[in-house]
Design a protein around this motif. Sequence first.
Motif, mmCIF file in Angstrom:
data_model
loop_
_atom_site.group_PDB
_atom_site.id
_atom_site.type_symbol
_atom_site.label_atom_id
_atom_site.label_comp_id
_atom_site.label_asym_id
_atom_site.label_seq_id
_atom_site.Cartn_x
_atom_site.Cartn_y
_atom_site.Cartn_z
ATOM 1 N N PHE A 216 16.685 -25.717 -26.879
ATOM 2 C CA PHE A 216 18.107 -25.812 -26.976
ATOM 3 C C PHE A 216 18.481 -26.294 -25.261
ATOM 4 C CE2 PHE A 216 22.263 -23.725 -26.515
ATOM 5 C CZ PHE A 216 23.024 -24.787 -27.360
ATOM 6 N N ALA A 217 19.154 -27.371 -25.227
ATOM 7 C CA ALA A 217 19.915 -27.594 -23.626
ATOM 8 C C ALA A 217 21.205 -27.862 -24.014
ATOM 9 C CB ALA A 217 18.906 -28.586 -23.079
ATOM 10 N N LEU A 299 32.459 -31.306 -25.278
ATOM 11 C CA LEU A 299 31.572 -32.015 -24.125
ATOM 12 C C LEU A 299 30.493 -32.753 -24.618
ATOM 13 C CD1 LEU A 299 31.478 -32.553 -21.117
ATOM 14 C CD2 LEU A 299 30.093 -30.377 -20.878
ATOM 15 N N LEU A 302 28.165 -35.057 -30.650
ATOM 16 C CA LEU A 302 27.491 -36.350 -30.773
ATOM 17 C C LEU A 302 28.375 -36.807 -32.146
ATOM 18 C CD1 LEU A 302 23.822 -36.657 -30.349
ATOM 19 C CD2 LEU A 302 25.851 -38.147 -29.323
ATOM 20 N N ARG B 202 21.193 -38.667 -14.649
ATOM 21 C CA ARG B 202 20.966 -37.400 -13.721
ATOM 22 C C ARG B 202 19.611 -37.109 -14.054
ATOM 23 N NH1 ARG B 202 25.733 -33.492 -15.785
ATOM 24 N NH2 ARG B 202 26.431 -33.033 -13.695
ATOM 25 N N GLU B 204 16.068 -35.914 -15.084
ATOM 26 C CA GLU B 204 15.624 -35.053 -16.194
ATOM 27 C C GLU B 204 16.907 -34.077 -16.513
ATOM 28 O OE1 GLU B 204 13.299 -31.212 -15.249
ATOM 29 O OE2 GLU B 204 13.664 -31.584 -13.161
ATOM 30 N N PHE B 205 17.934 -34.082 -16.075
ATOM 31 C CA PHE B 205 19.140 -33.371 -16.608
ATOM 32 C C PHE B 205 19.907 -34.000 -17.295
ATOM 33 C CE2 PHE B 205 17.910 -31.280 -12.302
ATOM 34 C CZ PHE B 205 17.326 -30.171 -12.886
ATOM 35 N N ALA B 208 26.088 -38.066 -17.684
ATOM 36 C CA ALA B 208 27.415 -37.603 -17.997
ATOM 37 C C ALA B 208 28.217 -39.130 -18.094
ATOM 38 C CB ALA B 208 27.744 -36.657 -16.816
ATOM 39 N N PHE B 216 31.993 -36.572 -21.051
ATOM 40 C CA PHE B 216 30.897 -36.552 -22.056
ATOM 41 C C PHE B 216 29.566 -35.917 -21.275
ATOM 42 C CE2 PHE B 216 27.325 -38.542 -24.751
ATOM 43 C CZ PHE B 216 27.556 -37.575 -25.621
ATOM 44 N N ALA B 217 28.844 -35.077 -21.888
ATOM 45 C CA ALA B 217 27.578 -34.952 -20.966
ATOM 46 C C ALA B 217 26.583 -34.658 -21.838
ATOM 47 C CB ALA B 217 27.872 -33.760 -20.123
ATOM 48 N N VAL B 218 25.420 -34.954 -21.801
ATOM 49 C CA VAL B 218 24.316 -34.595 -22.449
ATOM 50 C C VAL B 218 22.792 -34.078 -21.746
ATOM 51 C CG1 VAL B 218 24.477 -35.790 -24.555
ATOM 52 C CG2 VAL B 218 23.530 -36.849 -22.658
ATOM 53 N N PRO B 219 22.392 -33.296 -22.013
ATOM 54 C CA PRO B 219 20.827 -32.941 -21.370
ATOM 55 C C PRO B 219 20.071 -34.009 -21.855
ATOM 56 C CG PRO B 219 21.091 -31.308 -23.523
ATOM 57 C CD PRO B 219 22.452 -32.535 -23.229
ATOM 58 N N ALA B 220 18.923 -34.029 -20.846
ATOM 59 C CA ALA B 220 17.781 -35.026 -21.313
ATOM 60 C C ALA B 220 16.942 -34.106 -22.399
ATOM 61 C CB ALA B 220 17.064 -35.318 -20.082
ATOM 62 N N LEU B 222 13.729 -32.315 -23.587
ATOM 63 C CA LEU B 222 12.776 -31.394 -22.764
ATOM 64 C C LEU B 222 11.160 -32.038 -23.323
ATOM 65 C CD1 LEU B 222 14.555 -28.081 -23.674
ATOM 66 C CD2 LEU B 222 14.357 -29.343 -21.447
ATOM 67 N N ALA B 263 23.402 -41.281 -26.405
ATOM 68 C CA ALA B 263 22.204 -40.479 -26.878
ATOM 69 C C ALA B 263 20.738 -41.311 -27.162
ATOM 70 C CB ALA B 263 22.579 -39.826 -28.107
ATOM 71 N N ARG B 297 19.743 -34.863 -31.067
ATOM 72 C CA ARG B 297 21.124 -34.055 -31.886
ATOM 73 C C ARG B 297 20.882 -32.658 -32.014
ATOM 74 N NH1 ARG B 297 25.006 -36.182 -34.714
ATOM 75 N NH2 ARG B 297 24.163 -38.246 -35.242
ATOM 76 N N LEU B 299 18.809 -30.685 -30.322
ATOM 77 C CA LEU B 299 18.658 -30.202 -28.980
ATOM 78 C C LEU B 299 19.980 -29.424 -28.664
ATOM 79 C CD1 LEU B 299 16.845 -29.571 -26.246
ATOM 80 C CD2 LEU B 299 17.852 -31.797 -25.464
ATOM 81 N N SER B 300 21.131 -30.124 -28.665
ATOM 82 C CA SER B 300 22.217 -29.292 -27.888
ATOM 83 C C SER B 300 23.292 -29.173 -29.065
ATOM 84 C CB SER B 300 22.758 -30.595 -26.923
ATOM 85 O OG SER B 300 22.949 -31.540 -27.525
#
Lengths: 305, 305
Positions: A216-217, A299, A302, B202, B204-205, B208, B216-220, B222, B263, B297, B299-300
Amino acid sequence: MSVLVVGSVAFDSVETPFGARREIVGGAATYFALAASHFTRVHVVGAVGEDFGPEHMAVLERRSIDLEGLERLPGKTFRWSGRYSYDLNARDTLETRLGVFETFNPRIPEGHRSPGLLFLANIDPDVQLAVLSQVKRPRLVGCDTMNFWIEGKPESLRRLLAQVDMLVINDSEARQLAGEASLVRAAAIIRAMGPRILIVKRGEFGAAAFDNAGPFAVPALLLESVVDPTGAGDSFAGGLMGYLARHAAAGEISGRLMRRAIAMGSVLASFTVESFGVEGLLHLTPEQIDQRFAAFRELSHLGDA
Amino acid sequence: MSVLVVGSVAFDSVETPFGARREIVGGAATYFALAASHFTRVHVVGAVGEDFGPEHMAVLERRSIDLEGLERLPGKTFRWSGRYSYDLNARDTLETRLGVFETFNPRIPEGHRSPGLLFLANIDPDVQLAVLSQVKRPRLVGCDTMNFWIEGKPESLRRLLAQVDMLVINDSEARQLAGEASLVRAAAIIRAMGPRILIVKRGEFGAAAFDNAGPFAVPALLLESVVDPTGAGDSFAGGLMGYLARHAAAGEISGRLMRRAIAMGSVLASFTVESFGVEGLLHLTPEQIDQRFAAFRELSHLGDA
């Protein structure tokens, strides 16, 4: 369900590009307790010195935090001072004076030895172990640690990790603890040491979590103004554990609840960093918290599949 | 809808802690085109030297990318070499030899002057402007740039930004371009320069985005193993623009579609960094892409409100 936290209560002095504060009330247990207090009853176990006056105590009392386990000892309160540059992800520690924490031997008050949830904030792992040995097994035990203990007390730390359910640490500390540069591999190594849940704090980039429900991230909220990151990680843990305490029904804590708790941790951390010290945590309303939780959900939303 | 991309086609030499490769086919337009080719027809405008042989051309031809606009010029192909340490977010450029790009004057083939979408990959802003002046207004114009141009050609860059819809740049470059440490404030400043959509990479992070639909922001994703981050940003832009080209109906591109496109950009970037060079982009199946999009999808995903 109540939360018991053991950790530092301190005087912090911080300099950031946006200002400075001297000897304000801080410490891991303070940030944790103030964040968690928005969701549930919090009991603090820790120590302060003779210089910690009623005006300092009032900071914690204002949020109805139970301070029976906060001992006043001869000597001085723990002091930390640090400086942040424009890259607020990195900080220089200027000074650490342990004061009463040098000889602190925690005693859990009789009435608090069956906490719903227990959080062992960043502190000597031997002290964390001493607390753990005094309580009846809680629903969930979380802990934090830092590079200083990973290097200085690896054996005590290993004994501790074998007994906790959840570890909450920084990105670089997770890699250091595992001795592995890949965070995904590091997570597997750390989970094999004991904690079935690993939560990795990534500062302005949010958090990642590894548990049986899969990775989860989340990103962090995009804030217009960050003035002081001190206490963000402890507020994150406090928001997370407070939310769990309020919403966990009997039985296993679900992966779904854990995800929301992580989101709530991010929300509480976001309020902390917008002001110096603990100011951002003192006057929050439930509406402000709900609003920001909704913003957090939006934020990274999706849309439907 | 087709995508036209102008940018570098190059020979890259990279060293990472996990190995090294010499003179492999790279360049921003290459990564972009290979990523976008999984969604739509891509036309490349760029230049290579006499040393760019049929075996190199075959890398792009394998994915049916249109190379009519890829000129072969007297001289040498653009070369870049760089080294990554264990912190794969930072790299040292060891050498840059522009070769044929020193005097490159792009000419868009007659048949490609009405592209559906246009992407101006990182290259001299005067070259980006020269391309823009040759095309009939596309549905959306995206561009990339870097610190070298922000410092070296600020006026050309400003003229360009006034004419593009979307800017895709790194975190530190966004702050530099705006002269503002807060990313949220930097985004407002940059959007006032022209692009209504700002996408911030960003590493590996994650990423945005700032547009009229809100932040809007998403992690990468993992990933267990990252071996070579080269081309991640260009693959991200290619996946994003390719997805837009495939799914954009007539009229304004919605904020919701843009989120999914971001995404998908993250998904394509994740395949790139798992292998050296462009290897990770060459043999992907639609099933692999869909699977990883679903993982992204999940993941977060926070669950319903």
